[in-house]
Design a protein around this motif. Structure first.
Motif, short mmCIF file in Angstrom:
data_model
loop_
_atom_site.label_atom_id
_atom_site.label_comp_id
_atom_site.label_asym_id
_atom_site.label_seq_id
_atom_site.Cartn_x
_atom_site.Cartn_y
_atom_site.Cartn_z
N SER A 65 0.80 -1.22 0.00
CA SER A 65 0.00 0.00 0.00
C SER A 65 0.84 1.27 0.00
CB SER A 65 -0.96 0.01 1.20
OG SER A 65 -0.24 -0.13 2.42
N ASN A 66 2.07 1.21 0.52
CA ASN A 66 2.92 2.40 0.56
C ASN A 66 4.03 2.38 -0.49
OD1 ASN A 66 1.57 3.65 2.79
ND2 ASN A 66 2.60 2.21 4.16
N VAL A 67 3.99 1.40 -1.38
CA VAL A 67 5.00 1.31 -2.43
C VAL A 67 4.67 2.32 -3.52
CG1 VAL A 67 5.99 -0.17 -4.21
CG2 VAL A 67 5.46 -1.10 -1.96
N ASN B 214 7.87 1.08 -8.47
CA ASN B 214 9.27 1.46 -8.50
C ASN B 214 10.10 0.38 -7.80
OD1 ASN B 214 9.38 4.03 -9.87
ND2 ASN B 214 8.28 4.90 -8.12
N ALA B 215 11.16 -0.06 -8.46
CA ALA B 215 11.95 -1.19 -7.96
C ALA B 215 12.53 -0.91 -6.58
CB ALA B 215 13.06 -1.53 -8.95
N THR B 216 13.09 0.29 -6.38
CA THR B 216 13.71 0.60 -5.10
C THR B 216 12.69 0.58 -3.98
OG1 THR B 216 15.34 1.99 -6.22
CG2 THR B 216 15.09 2.29 -3.84
N SER B 217 11.50 1.11 -4.27
CA SER B 217 10.45 1.18 -3.26
C SER B 217 9.92 -0.21 -2.91
CB SER B 217 9.32 2.08 -3.74
OG SER B 217 8.29 2.16 -2.78
N ILE B 218 9.66 -1.01 -3.92
CA ILE B 218 9.07 -2.33 -3.66
C ILE B 218 10.09 -3.28 -3.03
CG2 ILE B 218 9.56 -3.46 -5.88
CD1 ILE B 218 6.69 -4.56 -5.75
N ALA B 219 11.37 -3.03 -3.31
CA ALA B 219 12.41 -3.89 -2.72
C ALA B 219 12.41 -3.80 -1.20
CB ALA B 219 13.77 -3.52 -3.28
N GLN B 220 12.06 -2.63 -0.67
CA GLN B 220 12.04 -2.45 0.78
C GLN B 220 10.98 -3.34 1.43
OE1 GLN B 220 11.52 1.74 1.45
NE2 GLN B 220 13.44 2.30 0.45
N VAL B 221 9.96 -3.71 0.66
CA VAL B 221 8.88 -4.56 1.19
C VAL B 221 9.17 -6.04 0.93
CG1 VAL B 221 6.42 -5.10 0.98
CG2 VAL B 221 7.18 -2.72 0.89
N VAL B 222 9.71 -6.34 -0.26
CA VAL B 222 9.86 -7.73 -0.68
C VAL B 222 11.20 -8.32 -0.26
CG1 VAL B 222 9.92 -9.26 -2.68
CG2 VAL B 222 8.30 -7.38 -2.62
N ASN B 223 12.26 -7.52 -0.35
CA ASN B 223 13.60 -8.04 -0.02
C ASN B 223 13.87 -7.93 1.47
OD1 ASN B 223 16.16 -9.08 -0.27
ND2 ASN B 223 17.08 -7.12 -0.88
N THR B 224 13.19 -8.78 2.22
CA THR B 224 13.40 -8.85 3.66
C THR B 224 13.77 -10.27 4.03
OG1 THR B 224 11.09 -9.41 4.15
CG2 THR B 224 11.64 -7.06 4.01
N THR C 72 -1.80 -11.05 1.73
CA THR C 72 -2.89 -11.70 2.47
C THR C 72 -4.16 -10.87 2.44
OG1 THR C 72 -1.21 -12.61 3.94
CG2 THR C 72 -3.49 -12.77 4.67
N LEU C 73 -4.00 -9.54 2.53
CA LEU C 73 -5.17 -8.66 2.64
C LEU C 73 -5.56 -8.03 1.32
CD1 LEU C 73 -4.26 -6.85 5.99
CD2 LEU C 73 -5.68 -8.88 5.65
N ASP C 74 -4.81 -8.31 0.24
CA ASP C 74 -5.11 -7.71 -1.07
C ASP C 74 -5.30 -6.20 -0.95
OD1 ASP C 74 -5.47 -7.80 -3.80
OD2 ASP C 74 -7.65 -8.03 -3.66
N ARG C 75 -4.31 -5.53 -0.37
CA ARG C 75 -4.44 -4.11 -0.02
C ARG C 75 -4.28 -3.16 -1.20
NH1 ARG C 75 -1.17 -5.26 5.51
NH2 ARG C 75 -0.27 -6.81 4.14
N VAL C 76 -3.75 -3.64 -2.32
CA VAL C 76 -3.52 -2.78 -3.48
C VAL C 76 -4.20 -3.38 -4.69
CG1 VAL C 76 -1.76 -1.80 -5.01
CG2 VAL C 76 -1.33 -1.94 -2.55
#
Length: 673
Positions: free
Chosen positions: A247-249, A259-269, A398-402
């Motif tokens: 939701s904040n990507v 945006n790759a940099t933004s989504i990486a902060q969520v996915v690359n954990t 899980t919540l389909d937020r986007v």
């Protein structure tokens, strides 16, 4: 597995009365699938009809290269320009250039074939030249290809063709294609060169109009159709629900994707990477060749490390991988030397690795095209390697937020919250059909009233303080709870004006320790001074607010406030003045009331002052009093904020619908810019 094939031989035809011909040259015996034959027929029919910029949509694994090379064998020089015998194929990667050249040599060994890419320099005189668009952007590399000597041009991965870089190249060979430099005049060409575009995803996610290059799509076949017809391998699907909050990507305004940099902060954990590895160990550890798609280089490295820590021989490549190393990695992967190859933005297009029998999508995307390209990497048939099917694994929030995130559930119109675990295409289509049937039953004629078709529709927003409905009270539901004139001020806030004695207010309260909604009621009395005195002294006309009660629901809050007003604020007969049925409320509004309302009303851009004047002239004292109370307690500001948010949401929804529509491929004319 369907084993039907047909040998197609093209004989001599009468020359076409156009600037080009599909006659004369005999093609060798080529084993073509029925849909490939249909595609070639659609292309040649389009040429006969005079169309010279033609699009073809075929999925990954359908043999696009075989189709367009065979097509080039059918396109002959224009009768008036018999020396225009050469062909140019434009690709977007070294791998595609090599694959296309190799396939051409296999199909037509008598042709001269050259590559124009990097250190490989073509003469410009070969029967067929394969060139990367990056190399052709260099003027000295482009000018060696004489338009007068070309009979046809192929653009592979043609969904890129609307980009300025491609149009710069193609505008040299076709006067109907405008280059990015508007000041350059269209070229004067000796004959029309047919341009054919082939792609597995013949649409643009970023909205650039492919109609600027191609006139129409003449043939389209979806990968789901190909699977069902067994021209692609069988597929099994698994969707893993994960706490991936997108939701904040941020979204790229040009491409419409994350945006790759933004989504990486969520996915690359660490937790998500461990989930990906554990999923593979649980669901795909017996797979021979797994291809994984990541967000960026850091994600590629981190996920590969997580696989290795689990004892899995995983290797990776990305745009920075040297060409020689990349070639060796892909060769070893094809040979089954290691089971997992992790990549980022390298193998999405043009990768011919038939042995891939598992694809893991660890890269959320809003583009159905990109999603289809990623999963399509594993759909090629490969009986020589013992491949029976391909397992597609993706990860959904899980919540389909986007909204608009491409995934396996969305591909089949299913709710992302539903479990999809190792299911076939047929099983998912059956689930989708049942879901549609269920929705249709809910909306069947037997479940709705027989309502006649409306001649017009009027929408009423009770939060609008100027909506002249229910005496502009804004609280039609409170009418059932109280006989007094409560008004709604937006945000579930309700106010009761007490005729110069102050006002009661009910508003919701939120407490972290009490998850259920509660209502707080207060009373704000006026000071014991005339209004003109408070104005001249510039002091508030109200005293300190008093807490009256708290309630767990609006009903109890209203009833409690009504009792408080009767006993503490307006005891005796004076309480009748705040009744909704009070006689004074039916009288015409005063001049001061009308002036106050009109001044605020005229600020509304959606209504001109003449129509406002007409409505204000009809106001009663009760309606005007309600409007004034609501405005003074913030109803107008809350409504305008709400309207602005709704307008923004509507615009975003429309933009998303247009974006999704752009990814829908149909045969027919393409929209021009």
């Amino acid at each position: 597995m369907k084993c039907f094939s047909k040998t197609l031989r093209f004989g001599v035809r009468e020359p076409l009365l156009r600037l080009y011909s599909t006659a004369a040259q005999l093609a060798p015996a080529i084993s073509l699938r029925p849909y490939q034959e249909s595609c070639l027929e659609a292309c040649t029919d389009a040429l006969k009809s005079g169309v010279s910029r033609i699009g073809v949509s075929l999925p990954t694994g359908s043999g696009k290269t075989t189709v367009f090379i065979t097509l080039l064998s059918l396109v002959q020089p224009p009768p008036r320009h018999p020396n225009a015998k050469r062909s140019l194929v434009i690709v977007n990667s070294v791998e595609l250039a090599n694959q296309t050249a190799d396939q051409t040599k296999r199909l037509f060994p008598e042709w001269t074939v050259e590559i124009e890419q990097g250190s490989q320099r073509a003469s410009g005189l070969a029967d067929l030249t394969v060139a990367t668009y990056q190399t052709l952007l260099q003027p000295s590399r482009l000018t060696k290809f004489d338009p007068g000597a070309l009979k046809a041009i192929i653009v592979d991965e043609a969904h890129h063709a609307a980009a300025p870089s491609y149009r710069h190249i193609l505008s040299r060979f076709h006067s109907s294609i405008a280059g990015p430099d508007k000041e350059l005049a269209p070229p004067v060409l000796p004959h029309t060169i047919p341009i054919f575009g082939f792609s597995a995803t013949f649409s643009r996610h970023d909205g650039l109009a492919l109609g600027s290059v191609f006139e129409r799509i003449v043939y389209h076949r979806d990968f789901l159709e190909m699977i069902k017809d067994q021209w692609l391998c069988n597929v099994r699907f698994t969707s893993i629900r994960a706490n991936i909050d997108l939701s904040n990507v941020t979204v790229n305004s040009r491409t419409g994707d994350f945006n790759a940099t933004s989504i990486a902060q969520v996915v690359n954990t660490a937790s998500i990477n461990k989930l990906v590895v554990q999923t593979w160990l649980d669901r795909a550890v017996k797979r021979r060749s797994t291809l994984i798609f990541c967000v960026n280089v850091a994600h590629v490295r981190d996920l590969t490390t997580t696989f290795r820590e689990a004892g899995v021989d995983a290797r990776y490549l990305h745009a920075g991988t040297l060409a020689g190393e990349r070639k060796a990695l892909i060769a070893d992967f094809k040979a089954g030397v290691f089971p997992v190859l992790v990549n980022c933005a390298i193998l999405t297009e043009g990768a011919d690795i038939p042995n891939i029998d598992c694809v893991v999508v660890a890269k959320p995307t809003r583009s159905r095209n990109i999603f289809a390209q990623m999963i399509g990497r594993g759909m090629r048939l490969s009986p020589d390697t013992g491949k029976e099917d391909c397992h597609i694994i993706d990860f959904v929030d899980t919540l389909d937020r986007v909204a608009g995130v491409a995934s396996v559930p969305h591909l089949f119109g299913l709710d992302p919250s539903e479990v999809i675990d190792d299911q076939t295409l047929e099983e998912l289509e059956e689930r989708s059909k049942k879901a549609i049937d269920s929705d249709e039953r809910k909306m069947s004629p037997d479940t709705v009233d027989n309502v006649p078709d409306p001649t017009s529709v009027t929408y009423i927003d009770y939060d609008d303080p100027f909506a002249l409905i229910h005496e502009s009270s804004g609280t039609p539901h409170v009418l059932q709870l109280s006989q007094y004139q409560w008004v709604g001020c937006g945000g579930d806030i309700h106010v009761l004006d007490c005729l110069g004695k102050g006002f009661m207010k009910i508003e919701p309260t939120y407490d972290e320790n009490q998850p259920e909604l509660r209502y707080k009621a207060t009373y704000t009395p006026t000071v014991n001074l005339p209004a003109h005195v408070t104005r001249s002294m510039k002091i508030s006309p109200f005293q300190r607010t008093k807490n009256v009660l708290e309630a767990t629901n609006l009903h109890d809050a209203v009833k409690g406030c009504d009792m408080y007003v009767r006993s503490q604020v307006l005891p005796g007969g004076s309480v009748i003045g705040i009744l909704r049925t009070a006689q004074w409320r039916r009288q015409p509004a005063t001049a001061n009331q009308k002036a106050f309302v009109l001044k605020r009303w005229e600020k509304r851009l959606a209504m001109d002052s003449s129509s406002a004047q007409h409505d204000v002239s009809r106001l009663t004292k009760g309606e005007a009093a309600n409007i004034i109370t609501r405005i003074r307690h913030g109803a107008q500001a809350r409504y305008e904020k709400k309207a602005k948010e709704e307008k923004k949401a509507t615009a975003a929804l429309l933009k998303e619908q247009l974006r999704a529509a752009r990814e829908h491929v149909t045969v027919g004319p393409l929209r021009t810019p």
